[in-house]
Design a protein around this motif. Structure first.
Motif: not given
Ligand code: C2E
Ligand code: MG
Ligand code: MG
Ligand code: MG
Length: 292
Positions: A44-48, A241-242, A256-259, A287-291
């Motif tokens: 499950y992935q949260p949707q904010v 990314q933020s 928003i939905q994402g890593y 702040e983070e680059d999760l790619r």
């Protein structure tokens, strides 16, 4: 060339076997047993929701824990499951499992949460699809307004009139319909006026373009505007990314939905995350680059 290889008794098999083809054959063979052996699991992935800064819903994403192949991505097996029609029982299992899980969360006090479930075209074309959905909700004791069905445009190309009747019926029951991967298909804009769409999901490829500052970013603004004008909820998927978050917030994107917030996680981990966020607040992601 054939003469040259004349002594090679395997010559008739000497053509490049498509790796994908072989992989699909392997996967196809194992999918049926996978269902019997309970090897499928929902993440499950949260949707904010950006205005309230809180989790409004979850998207259920299928995982296959194969003893032979390891964790197999749905991108690899959904197509195979469709070709073999296994998607019908598997898809029904997904709806049932996701609804039962959501009911459990409601009972634990997360009573505002929604559940989004991905639906294949083949499922929607089944005559008893709507009945299956309503029965499942009924069995789980869940009100229809908490369920959202995610469809893609491919669903619509195939059997437009037939599908539209069913979607209208579901919408009348207060079930939500989301158009997934929006912007990646064809003639998307005309669909919007004819379909009972409650939610637009902007595809990740557009979200990626925000940070690169390309012209595509302009499309995101337009999609958000169109969605809002048509009274739809607009959700951005694949936010990592933020800088993307800030931009989407400025443009008035609803969700928003994402890593950046969270990757899809197991039922247990999701419950823990929800509890943690309930206690500490979601907070602004670092702040983070999760790619990578
Ligand atoms: P989708 O419905 O568009 O789901 C979004 C995909 O993006 C998911 O991949 C999710 O894990 C991934 N994602 C979410 N946030 C990020 C992010 O910030 N960065 C990146 N790189 N990826 C992100 P997943 O779980 O591998 O699912 C892939 C596709 O498989 C889904 O795309 C959906 O079309 C299909 N699928 C998954 N579960 C089901 C299911 O139960 N039934 C059907 N019919 N299809 C499913
Ligand atoms: Mg989806
Ligand atoms: Mg999508
Ligand atoms: Mg997708």
């Amino acid at each position: 060339k054939a003469k040259e290889a004349g002594k090679d008794k395997f010559v008739i098999f000497d053509f490049p076997l498509n790796d994908i083809f072989v992989e699909r054959m392997n996967i196809g063979k194992q999918l049926y047993t996978a269902m019997e052996q309970n090897e499928f699991e929902l993440f499950y992935q949260p949707q904010v929701d950006l205005t309230q800064n809180k989790v409004i819903g979850l998207e259920a994403l299928l995982r296959w824990n194969s003893p032979e192949l390891g964790v197999v991505s749905p991108l690899k097996f959904i197509k195979v499951a469709e070709d073999s029609h296994l998607i019908i029982p598997l898809g029904a299992w997904v709806v049932r499992t996701a609804c039962a899980y959501l009911k459990g969360l409601h009972d634990q006090g997360f009573e505002h949460l929604m559940m989004s479930v991905n639906i294949s075209m083949l499922q929607l074309l089944q005559t008893d699809f709507n009945e299956m959905i309503m029965n499942t909700l009924n069995d789980c004791g869940l009100e229809p307004q908490y369920l959202e069905l995610e469809i893609t445009e491919s669903v619509l190309v195939e059997s437009y009139d037939h599908v539209i009747v069913k979607l209208n019926e579901l919408r009348e029951q207060d079930i939500k319909i989301a158009l997934d991967d929006f912007g990646t298909g064809y003639s998307s804009l005309s669909y919007l006026t004819h379909l009972p769409i409650s939610t637009l999901k902007i595809d990740k490829s557009f979200i990626d373009s925000i940070s690169t500052g390309t012209n595509q970013a302009a499309l995101v603004e337009q999609i958000i505007m169109i969605g809002k004008r048509m009274n739809m909820c607009v959700i951005a998927e694949g936010v990592e990314q933020s800088v993307q978050l800030t931009y989407l917030q400025e443009q008035g994107c609803d969700r928003i939905q994402g890593y950046l917030y969270s990757r899809p996680q197991s039922a247990l981990a999701t419950e823990q995350l929800l509890t943690q966020w309930e206690n500490t607040g979601i907070g602004i992601p670092i702040e983070e680059d999760l790619r990578t």
